[in-house]
Design an enzyme around this catalytic site. Sequence first.
Site, PDB file in Angstrom:
ATOM      1  N   ILE A   1       0.855  -1.187   0.000  1.00 48.84           N
ATOM      2  CA  ILE A   1       0.000   0.000   0.000  1.00 48.84           C
ATOM      3  C   ILE A   1       0.894   1.241   0.000  1.00 48.84           C
ATOM      4  CG2 ILE A   1      -1.848   1.240   1.175  1.00 48.84           C
ATOM      5  CD1 ILE A   1      -2.687  -1.352   2.494  1.00 48.84           C
ATOM      6  N   ASP A   2       0.903   1.957  -1.115  1.00 46.33           N
ATOM      7  CA  ASP A   2       1.694   3.180  -1.250  1.00 46.33           C
ATOM      8  C   ASP A   2       0.791   4.377  -0.974  1.00 46.33           C
ATOM      9  OD1 ASP A   2       3.838   1.610  -2.033  1.00 46.33           O
ATOM     10  OD2 ASP A   2       3.386   1.818  -4.170  1.00 46.33           O
ATOM     11  N   VAL A   3       1.224   5.244  -0.064  1.00 47.34           N
ATOM     12  CA  VAL A   3       0.352   6.321   0.403  1.00 47.34           C
ATOM     13  C   VAL A   3       1.049   7.676   0.300  1.00 47.34           C
ATOM     14  CG1 VAL A   3      -0.964   7.190   2.388  1.00 47.34           C
ATOM     15  CG2 VAL A   3      -0.724   4.720   2.043  1.00 47.34           C
TER      16      VAL A   3
END
Length: 255
Positions: free
Chosen positions: A129-131
């Site tokens: 999960i890239d945020v």
Amino acid sequence: MRRIRVIPTLLIQNGGLVKSVKFQQHRYVGDPINAVKIFNDKEVDELVLLDISASAAKRSPDMHFISQVASEAFMPLSYGGGVTKAHQVQQLISAGIEKVIINTSAYTNPQLISDGAKLVGSQSVVVSIDVKKNFWGKQKVFVQNGTVNTNENPVDYARRMESLGAGELLLNAIEKDGTFTGYDEELIRSVSAAVNIPVITIGGAAEISDFEKAIKVGASAVAAGSMFVFQRPHRAVLISYPSQQQLSEQLFSNI
């Protein structure tokens, strides 16, 4: 004394080892096979290998290259990049990969998470999960190497990935990537509190004290890239990893 997994992360672009800053400014830093051999000697806990050019090129995982790396790695190896079909998950496990990391396809084809978990078990399926913050300062999940905003809230997204069958999450703060400014502790805290599966955090680590802070706010394990590849302050390439004695004295004994 609690033992924490401390995981180097290698980025592969067109066959070479690269490092980035905020998912941009990719700099070639060497041969990935050589890096794996060095990390073998340093007795690392696990190793993450991410082919960041595979998805952009719509290319399947390079099984020949992956098998080469797996044959050299004396530690558990996780791989991500270009995984779009369940049979690829099975192929990667058969090639010696312990965990398969899925990023863009987790968003575009969430059924892949469930199908992969049924094939190889949830413990071998990791969702990355890239945020980063949008224009309004709200944390959002991005895919395609941080170029496409899904408008998904990371907490809700993490919960959904867990419900689909993910056994672990790799949580990456894009704006911290390669900056040596420490992890995004608020992001770690909110996501870790929302799920019941392990959360590995990455993005921003500069020293062992950053690992401790991340664990104390909820991370189950810590990962880093630039910290293990560059020697500061001039960012000279020097692959390193804390000794087990350093980790015991400065991390494990404080958790």
